[in-house]
Write an enzyme that holds these catalytic residues in place. Structure first.
Site, short mmCIF file in Angstrom:
data_model
loop_
_atom_site.label_atom_id
_atom_site.label_comp_id
_atom_site.label_asym_id
_atom_site.label_seq_id
_atom_site.Cartn_x
_atom_site.Cartn_y
_atom_site.Cartn_z
N GLY A 264 45.33 34.29 34.67
CA GLY A 264 46.45 34.19 35.78
C GLY A 264 46.58 34.95 36.71
CB SER A 265 49.22 36.16 38.98
OG SER A 265 49.92 36.92 37.99
CB SER A 266 45.63 40.05 40.51
OG SER A 266 44.47 39.15 40.75
CB CYS B 291 41.40 30.41 40.41
SG CYS B 291 40.27 29.60 39.50
CD GLU C 190 37.21 34.17 34.67
OE1 GLU C 190 37.27 33.85 35.83
OE2 GLU C 190 36.26 34.45 33.94
N GLY D 49 47.58 40.23 35.28
CA GLY D 49 46.27 40.70 34.76
C GLY D 49 46.22 42.07 34.65
P1 NAD Z 1 50.96 33.78 35.72
O1 NAD Z 1 50.08 34.94 35.74
O2 NAD Z 1 52.23 33.55 36.00
O3 NAD Z 1 50.73 33.49 34.19
C1 NAD Z 1 49.58 33.31 33.51
C2 NAD Z 1 49.74 33.55 31.85
O4 NAD Z 1 50.04 34.96 31.50
C3 NAD Z 1 50.87 32.47 31.27
O5 NAD Z 1 50.53 32.06 30.11
C4 NAD Z 1 51.98 33.63 31.44
O6 NAD Z 1 53.10 33.10 30.32
C5 NAD Z 1 51.46 34.73 30.92
N1 NAD Z 1 52.35 36.01 30.57
C6 NAD Z 1 53.39 36.24 31.34
N2 NAD Z 1 53.84 37.36 31.35
C7 NAD Z 1 52.89 37.94 30.85
C8 NAD Z 1 52.60 39.46 30.20
N3 NAD Z 1 53.55 40.32 30.59
N4 NAD Z 1 51.70 39.64 29.48
C9 NAD Z 1 50.68 38.75 29.45
N5 NAD Z 1 50.81 37.72 29.47
C10 NAD Z 1 51.94 37.13 30.49
O7 NAD Z 1 49.95 32.67 36.45
P2 NAD Z 1 50.31 31.20 36.82
O8 NAD Z 1 51.17 30.91 37.79
O9 NAD Z 1 50.34 30.57 35.42
O10 NAD Z 1 48.67 30.83 37.17
C11 NAD Z 1 48.35 30.94 38.78
C12 NAD Z 1 47.43 32.05 38.70
O11 NAD Z 1 46.35 32.09 37.91
C13 NAD Z 1 46.76 32.27 40.13
O12 NAD Z 1 46.65 33.66 40.54
C14 NAD Z 1 45.44 31.87 39.83
O13 NAD Z 1 44.46 32.23 40.89
C15 NAD Z 1 45.07 32.15 38.51
N6 NAD Z 1 43.91 31.46 38.12
C16 NAD Z 1 43.03 32.25 38.01
C17 NAD Z 1 41.73 31.63 37.25
C18 NAD Z 1 40.36 32.08 37.36
O14 NAD Z 1 39.57 31.53 36.44
N7 NAD Z 1 40.17 33.23 38.11
C19 NAD Z 1 41.74 29.96 36.84
C20 NAD Z 1 42.95 29.66 36.88
C21 NAD Z 1 44.27 30.33 37.37
#
Ligand code: NAD
Length: 507
Positions: free
Chosen positions: A241-243, A297, A263, A246
């Site tokens: 997910g997002s940095s 990503c 990731e 993360g």
């Molecule tokens: P996001 O960070 O909004 O959400 C990712 C996940 O985290 C979701 O399942 C969400 O419900 C969960 N989440 C929300 N709050 C949380 C918390 N407090 N603690 C733990 N988990 C929580 O990301 P998104 O909008 O779903 O995805 C896009 C982002 O993901 C972009 O930044 C993209 O670059 C990244 N991404 C990275 C990779 C990689 O392999 N590097 C792959 C796919 C997406």
């Protein structure tokens, strides 16, 4: 709507679905959250919110299942994965369509995502016979020293919306052959895909008797993900997910000394030098920047182009951008679908406005589309690398063109962002290619020559440095993250020599 319901029915799911699975049994839900079709902005279906007590039941079952699963020979664990992969092959087109419907990526890419699940599944089956440890030479006589890899426990998998199926498979299939059980918290923006996958998994669980190896807990509340991250019964959390989120996940895991596999966000550049073949570079840049509506990503967000080629490449890109057909991702001929939600459209608009305030020039696109759903134009703009908009990842199809004079400057620009996922150089110069791939070259986890930044294969380890989080998933030796290493020294002699020649005599 009827077509969508028919699609769901073919995957064994209804308009309203529980979101928590215990073994292969779904637990009834009291509350539901919607899955929205980004092409229309209308609801597709509903998924049940996992409660705290249901979460507790799933975790207990996953812990119990681990006791049995870790004792199953690894190749037999691989056989369970192989059966799931067979079902995925059968459902490839239907599941690919659901991914396209729920995320807005085009059908080709939806099918491609299921193919990626199949590929990593096949890889995991082979890996199940190759969980190799090393043998070391002991300094003591009649001693044997070696290391072996043991299953770790429950692996929590938190996934992003943009790869709602493949990222689970990268983690779950490798973790399963390693002897771990997996609890999946899917993205609330693509929960039906997760429910459909769990249905496929449940069929195999019932057939083989291996229940609770793969479980799912769904919710649109971040609380659920936090329970998983804080849970000391979960030795490893794999977060995609997002940095921004993360970083929170990493801090919580560090505080309890749990392991994390991160990731996170990318901010990927393609460098095009004076010698580059533009017939390769232009299509690679367009696919990298526009594919999945800029929501990968590994999306190409920066084009670092030699000043002598800038005009030509801008012209060719503007021409290509005009031909990008935007529309329903399930219709043949569409190259770009919508963004995931209204918030993403707002962020796109704010970014373009900020870019223009900073002095950037929009060469193509730049507007949101006045139609139902969450559509924006594929956007190309001149910018400078140090600008705030260029430094951050806006999850949308915006490509910044930045000029350079020397390869050293280009590499420095490539590296001058907080993220470090993917990078590419288009060149016909062997020296430049090697310079880009050398220790002083690209600082990213992925560095390519004459192919774009997106579309990695499963055989390599996938992931990136800096704010991308440092994790590695999928191929190569990424499996080691899902196991615990044990060093064993065995004395088969009649004496007790100590290491480093130490004498320690008693009496
Ligand atoms: P996001 O960070 O909004 O959400 C990712 C996940 O985290 C979701 O399942 C969400 O419900 C969960 N989440 C929300 N709050 C949380 C918390 N407090 N603690 C733990 N988990 C929580 O990301 P998104 O909008 O779903 O995805 C896009 C982002 O993901 C972009 O930044 C993209 O670059 C990244 N991404 C990275 C990779 C990689 O392999 N590097 C792959 C796919 C997406």
């Amino acid at each position: 709507m009827a077509a969508a319901l028919d699609l769901l029915a073919r995957l064994g799911i209804a308009e309203r679905n529980p979101g928590t699975c215990l073994g292969s049994e779904w637990l009834p839900a009291d509350e539901y959250f919607p899955s929205v079709d980004p092409t229309t902005g209308q609801g597709i279906g509903w998924v049940g919110r996992c409660t705290r007590s249901q979460y507790g039941l799933v975790l207990r079952a996953a812990a119990q299942a681990f006791e049995a699963w870790r004792a199953v020979p690894a190749p037999a664990r691989g056989e369970v994965v192989r059966l799931i992969v067979e079902d995925l092959r059968r459902h490839k087109s239907t599941l690919g369509s659901l991914i396209a419907l729920e995320t807005g990526k085009i059908k080709q890419e939806g099918d491609g995502e299921v193919q990626e699940m199949i590929d990593i599944g096949d890889f995991a089956v082979g890996q199940s016979r190759m969980l190799y440890g090393r043998t070391m030479q002991s300094e003591r006589p009649h001693h044997r020293m070696y290391e072996q890899w043991h299953p770790l426990g429950i692996v929590g998998v938190i996934t992003a919306f943009n790869f709602p199926a493949a990222v689970w498979a990268w983690n779950a299939f490798i973790a399963a052959v390693c002897g771990d059980t997996v609890v999946w918290k899917p993205s609330p923006k693509a929960p039906l895909t997760a429910v459909a996958i769990q249905h496929i998994v449940n069929g195999v669980a019932r057939q083989t008797g291996h229940e609770s190896v793969f479980s799912i807990v769904a919710s649109d509340s971040p609380e659920l993900a936090q329970w998983l991250v804080e849970d000391t019964r979960v030795p490893l959390v794999s977060f995609t997910g997002s940095s921004r989120i993360g970083r929170q996940v990493a801090q919580t895991l560090a505080a309890r000394m749990g392991r994390c596999l991160l990731e996170c966000s990318g901010n990927n550049a393609v460098i095009v030098d004076e010698t580059a073949n533009l017939d390769l570079a232009v299509p690679a840049v367009v696919f990298g920047a526009v594919g999945t509506a800029g929501q990968r990503c590994t999306t190409t967000r920066r084009l670092i182009v030699h000043e002598s080629r800038a005009e030509e490449i801008e012209k060719r890109l503007v021409d290509a951008y005009r031909q990008v057909q935007i529309g329903d991702p399930l219709e043949t001929g569409t190259l770009m679908g919508p963004l995931i939600d209204a918030e993403a459209c707002v962020r796109f608009g704010e970014t373009v406005a900020e870019l223009e305030r900073l002095g950037g020039k929009v060469l193509a696109g730049g507007k949101t589309l006045d139609r139902p759903g969450f559509f924006v134009q594929a956007t190309l703009a001149r910018a400078e690398n140090h600008w705030s908009v260029v430094q951050r990842e806006t999850f949308a199809p915006i490509l910044y063109v930045i000029r350079f004079r020397s390869i050293e400057e280009a590499i420095a620009l490539n590296n001058a962002v907080p993220q470090g996922l993917s990078s590419a150089l288009f060149t016909d110069s062997l020296q430049r290619a090697e310079q880009f791939l050398a220790a002083g070259g690209s600082d990213c986890g992925i560095a390519n020559i004459n192919i774009g930044t997106s579309g990695a294969e499963v055989g390599g380890a996938f992931g990136g440095e800096k704010e991308t989080g440092g994790g590695r998933e999928a191929g190569s030796d990424a499996w080691k993250a899902y196991m615990r290493r044990q060093t064993n020294t065995l004395n088969w002699g009649r004496d007790l020599p100590l290491a480093q020649g130490i004498q320690f005599r008693i009496g």
